[in-house]
Write a protein that holds these residues in place. Structure first.
Motif, PDB file in Angstrom:
ATOM      1  N   ASN A 286     -38.223  21.972 -26.337  1.00  0.00           N
ATOM      2  CA  ASN A 286     -37.222  23.006 -26.037  1.00  0.00           C
ATOM      3  C   ASN A 286     -37.045  23.138 -24.521  1.00  0.00           C
ATOM      4  OD1 ASN A 286     -36.799  25.926 -25.105  1.00  0.00           O
ATOM      5  ND2 ASN A 286     -36.003  26.035 -27.186  1.00  0.00           N
TER       6      ASN A 286
ATOM      7  N   LEU B  34     -35.563  19.728 -22.988  1.00  0.00           N
ATOM      8  CA  LEU B  34     -34.143  19.523 -23.303  1.00  0.00           C
ATOM      9  C   LEU B  34     -33.295  20.623 -22.676  1.00  0.00           C
ATOM     10  CD1 LEU B  34     -34.350  18.063 -26.902  1.00  0.00           C
ATOM     11  CD2 LEU B  34     -33.675  16.892 -24.816  1.00  0.00           C
ATOM     12  N   GLY B  35     -33.861  21.812 -22.542  1.00  0.00           N
ATOM     13  CA  GLY B  35     -33.173  22.881 -21.814  1.00  0.00           C
ATOM     14  C   GLY B  35     -32.947  22.470 -20.363  1.00  0.00           C
TER      15      GLY B  35
ATOM     16  N   ILE C 190     -30.170  19.998 -20.212  1.00  0.00           N
ATOM     17  CA  ILE C 190     -28.858  20.676 -20.330  1.00  0.00           C
ATOM     18  C   ILE C 190     -28.490  21.326 -18.991  1.00  0.00           C
ATOM     19  CG2 ILE C 190     -27.613  22.586 -21.443  1.00  0.00           C
ATOM     20  CD1 ILE C 190     -29.294  21.984 -23.999  1.00  0.00           C
TER      21      ILE C 190
ATOM     22  N   SER D   6     -33.030  21.207 -31.096  1.00  0.00           N
ATOM     23  CA  SER D   6     -32.992  21.072 -29.637  1.00  0.00           C
ATOM     24  C   SER D   6     -32.200  19.826 -29.254  1.00  0.00           C
ATOM     25  CB  SER D   6     -34.412  20.971 -29.063  1.00  0.00           C
ATOM     26  OG  SER D   6     -35.124  22.164 -29.240  1.00  0.00           O
TER      27      SER D   6
ATOM     28  N   GLN E 193     -28.480  20.379 -29.679  1.00  0.00           N
ATOM     29  CA  GLN E 193     -27.919  21.185 -28.578  1.00  0.00           C
ATOM     30  C   GLN E 193     -27.670  20.335 -27.337  1.00  0.00           C
ATOM     31  OE1 GLN E 193     -29.668  24.864 -27.200  1.00  0.00           O
ATOM     32  NE2 GLN E 193     -30.398  25.319 -29.265  1.00  0.00           N
TER      33      GLN E 193
HETATM   34  C1  LIG Z   1     -34.888  26.953 -26.730  1.00  0.00           C
HETATM   35  O1  LIG Z   1     -35.300  28.123 -27.390  1.00  0.00           O
HETATM   36  C2  LIG Z   1     -34.476  29.260 -27.143  1.00  0.00           C
HETATM   37  C3  LIG Z   1     -35.145  30.436 -27.831  1.00  0.00           C
HETATM   38  O2  LIG Z   1     -35.347  30.193 -29.167  1.00  0.00           O
HETATM   39  C4  LIG Z   1     -33.088  28.972 -27.686  1.00  0.00           C
HETATM   40  O3  LIG Z   1     -32.234  30.068 -27.454  1.00  0.00           O
HETATM   41  C5  LIG Z   1     -32.541  27.735 -26.987  1.00  0.00           C
HETATM   42  O4  LIG Z   1     -31.279  27.415 -27.543  1.00  0.00           O
HETATM   43  C6  LIG Z   1     -33.478  26.565 -27.174  1.00  0.00           C
HETATM   44  N1  LIG Z   1     -32.980  25.437 -26.375  1.00  0.00           N
HETATM   45  C7  LIG Z   1     -33.118  24.178 -26.778  1.00  0.00           C
HETATM   46  C8  LIG Z   1     -32.525  23.121 -25.929  1.00  0.00           C
HETATM   47  O5  LIG Z   1     -33.698  23.883 -27.802  1.00  0.00           O
END
Ligand SMILES: *[C@@H]1O[C@H](CO)[C@@H](O)[C@H](O)[C@H]1NC(C)=O
Length: 171
Positions: free
Chosen positions: A98, A101-102, A105, A160, A163
């Motif tokens: 998470n 990958l965040g 992004i 993830s 996204q």
């Molecule tokens: C990471 O976790 C947060 C909280 O659950 C969520 O809002 C977000 O979309 C997630 N991001 C990714 C890239 O998975």
């Protein structure tokens, strides 16, 4: 006579341990590479040459995932205890996936600037496929009564990826 038995017993113990422990250790290796990749991207200065180590980290991660898939495929079915160990490692991995990958992004504007976003998108898709193979191979070895939980855990990782891929499709 007795002494010569010891190495055999040790080898037997090692094979017994191999499966659950080997999968957990594969997940830990994937986790370390995931964190390293995330850190590399977060600290990237946005210059083209500076992106080279990111390519290196991303390749290392892919290799770790492929190795993990082999390990899981060669594993015997897991006991419930082993499956729980694998679940804990997976929860930890999902949290780091998470974050990484965040970070990917968030870094998209920087990748856009040096025209690397299509490369990142390609890599994300390859990594997603490899991760699906790995998840499938592990889930195959989880006892039937724990398969639903296992699928939920890896489902978070799949979300993830979705996204990140969605973000990079908008180039
Ligand atoms: C990471 O976790 C947060 C909280 O659950 C969520 O809002 C977000 O979309 C997630 N991001 C990714 C890239 O998975």
């Amino acid at each position: 006579m007795r002494l010569s038995l010891l190495p055999t017993l040790a080898a037997l113990a090692a094979t017994v341990l191999a499966d659950g422990a080997a999968i957990v250790s594969a997940i830990d290796a994937i986790d370390k590479s995931t964190v390293a990749l995330g850190n590399g991207i977060t600290s990237w200065n946005g210059k083209l040459l500076g992106a080279l180590p990111i390519v290196g980290s991303s390749t290392k991660l892919l290799i770790d995932v492929k190795k993990g898939t082999k390990t899981a495929e060669q594993s015997e079915p897991l006991t419930s205890d082993e499956a729980f160990q694998v679940a804990f490692a997976t929860i930890n991995l999902a949290a780091d996936v998470n974050v990484t990958l965040g970070a990917i992004i968030d870094a998209k504007p920087k990748f856009d600037k040096v025209l690397l976003s299509p490369v990142i998108l390609g890599n994300l898709k390859i990594q997603q496929g490899a991760t699906e193979d790995f998840s499938g191979a592990v889930i195959d070895k989880v006892p039937a009564e724990l398969q639903d939980i296992a699928k939920q855990l890896v489902g978070g990782i799949a979300d993830s990826f979705d996204q990140a891929i969605e973000a990079y499709k908008l180039f």
